[in-house]
Design an enzyme around this catalytic site. Structure first.
Site, PDB file in Angstrom:
ATOM      1  NE  ARG A 111      -3.527   0.163   2.628  1.00 45.72           N
ATOM      2  CZ  ARG A 111      -3.914   0.414   3.888  1.00 45.72           C
ATOM      3  NH1 ARG A 111      -3.822  -0.546   4.795  1.00 45.72           N
ATOM      4  NH2 ARG A 111      -4.366   1.579   4.237  1.00 45.72           N
ATOM      5  CB  ALA A 117      25.105  42.627   0.886  1.00 48.43           C
TER       6      ALA A 117
END
Ligand code: UD1
Ligand code: MG
Length: 451
Positions: A18, A367
């Protein structure tokens, strides 16, 4: 109280049809570990003197997972999947050689706890030859029913398919695990037949057989989570949810703040210190250790990483295997860290890739900095000295070392090592032409009018 030595037989040979999967059912995961892994860890924690595993022929991955978890585990093959009693009998050599109690567990019941197994063994100490684990699920469908006499002793377990309408109303269900203190257990199991609705040899029939031989069978009652059996993907998700609830509760009990507990996902081995604060939507893959006073802001994914005291991670950060953030370090939004150490107080707050590197204490990664670690064939390392400052939008082409206290000008592509305390800047010369833009516009406008 001391108990006889315990042999635990784990059944993992079922078909699991299943699940609709090419992977064996018991290798599907809960909380970052296979169901089989959970069950073997529990068997070990319960103090098993010996563990035997029953697999189907050809289940090499199942064997490998078991050997990784329990080196030297005794593995037996069940030739055809003829039922749970037949599966236990595949381990008959181990059972016959064992002096003591035997406990059978299912590898598809991953949330059973060591204390539950201990409770089952304690039931044997009351004089029972067999103890079964009962529980009361909200939905009884598919479970065997535990039938009891007026004294509360168990008379039989009836599989749903074989149960009468009256028996189907019984709410006490069989979780699957059974413990035995029976001389000649192998003979008892061999007496089980397959005359039932599934034409299978049911382990559960050992109950009625033991009763018929004048032995007592009693029930230890466990929680619904303990007993959750996984036969489908839906039940796998339900077991995962139950696992997560347990993990969240434990984290909070141990001094962690979960702002929205239902949105945080833990692995089986996540380690969290005190006064850790975890904001919503954070996922911990396996192998993460978080020390005290760490804050993890919303939307982070963290795998095989160490986060040291007082560090701050996120929002939207990704820590991959080998990320090691020092005390008070900051890793901010859209920063990915892999196989890299950030020493105490180092910061990478925005939009960076830090892979295969070492960032010294108090260094600042601006950054958009990228550690260019991969040349298409090999990975190379980037070393940033302590107190260094890497300006925004820099590409550090590894292997490369930026010395202590050095300064990298924004937008640079660094391809050579940089001495401590120097400035390095790699940029085309800047050109400013005063009035150029105004003249350009005038010229364009004139041309347009003429046309
Ligand atoms: C079983 C119990 C049922 C109980 C339920 C709890 C029996 C007959 N029934 O039903 O009473 O309520 O668990 O979840 O025991 N396995 C083998 N070889 C086999 C058959 C099964 O190794 O031939 C293994 C499976 O891998 C699994 C376990 O035994 O780990 C249980 O088998 P499964 O088919 O899932 O039994 P259930 O129908 O769930
Ligand atoms: Mg099952």
């Amino acid at each position: 109280m001391s108990h006889p030595p315990l042999l635990i037989v784990v059944l993992a040979a079922g078909k699991g049809v299943r699940m609709r999967s090419s992977r064996p059912k018991v290798l599907h995961g809960i909380g970052g570990r296979s169901m089989l892994g959970h069950v073997l860890a529990t068997a070990t924690a319960a103090g098993a003197a010996k563990i035997a595993l029953v697999v189907a022929p050809g289940q090499e991955q199942v064997r490998a997972e078991a050997e990784k978890m329990v080196p030297g585990i005794a593995i037996f093959e069940q030739q055809t999947q003829a039922g749970t009693a037949d599966a236990v009998l595949a381990a008959a050599p181990a059972i016959a050689a064992h002096q003591g109690d035997t406990l059978v567990m299912f590898a598809d019941t991953p949330l059973i706890r060591p204390e539950t197994l201990a409770a089952m063994v304690s039931v044997l100490d009351t004089g029972a030859a067999v103890s079964v684990l009962g529980f009361e699920p909200a939905d009884l469908t598919g479970y065997g029913r535990v039938l009891c006499d007026a004294n509360g002793d168990v008379t039989a377990i009836r599989e749903q398919k074989d149960a009468s309408p009256a028996e189907r109303t019984v709410r006490l269900c069989n979780a699957g695990a059974m413990a035995f203190r029976v001389d000649g257990l192998v003979d008892l199991l061999k007496a089980i037949d397959n005359k039932n609705a599934s034409a299978e040899y049911y382990l559960t029939d050992a109950v009625a057989l033991a009763r018929a031989r004048g032995k007592a069978v009693r029930v230890a009652v466990g929680s619904v989570e303990d007993a959750m059996g996984v036969n489908s993907r839906l039940q796998l998700a339900e077991a995962e949810a139950a696992f997560q609830q347990r993990a969240r509760r434990r984290a909070m009990e141990e001094g962690v703040t979960l702002v929205a507990p239902e949105t945080v996902w833990f692995s089986y081995d996540t380690k969290l210190g005190r006064d850790v604060v975890i904001e919503p939507n954070v996922v911990f893959a396996p192998g993460v250790t978080v020390d005290d006073d760490v804050t993890i802001l919303a939307h982070c994914h963290i795998a095989s990483a160490r986060i040291r005291q007082g560090a701050r991670v996120g929002p939207f950060a990704r820590l991959r295997p080998g990320a090691d953030l020092g005390e008070g370090a900051h890793v901010g939004n859209f920063v990915e860290v892999k196989a890299a150490v950030l020493e105490k107080g180092a910061k990478a707050n925005h939009l960076s890739y830090i892979g295969d590197g070492h960032v010294g204490a108090d260094a600042n990664i601006g950054a958009g900095t990228i550690f260019c670690n991969y040349d298409g064939f090999d990975k190379h390392r980037t070393i940033i000295g302590k107190g260094a400052f890497v300006g925004s939008n820099s590409s550090l082409v590894a292997p490369v070392t930026i010395g202590d206290g050095a300064y990298v000008g924004s937008g640079s592509v660094i391809t050579r090592n940089v001495e401590p305390d120097s400035l390095v800047v790699e940029r085309a010369p800047l050109e400013v032409r005063p009035g150029w833009a105004a003249k350009f516009r005038q010229m364009k406008q004139r041309r347009k009018k003429r046309a």
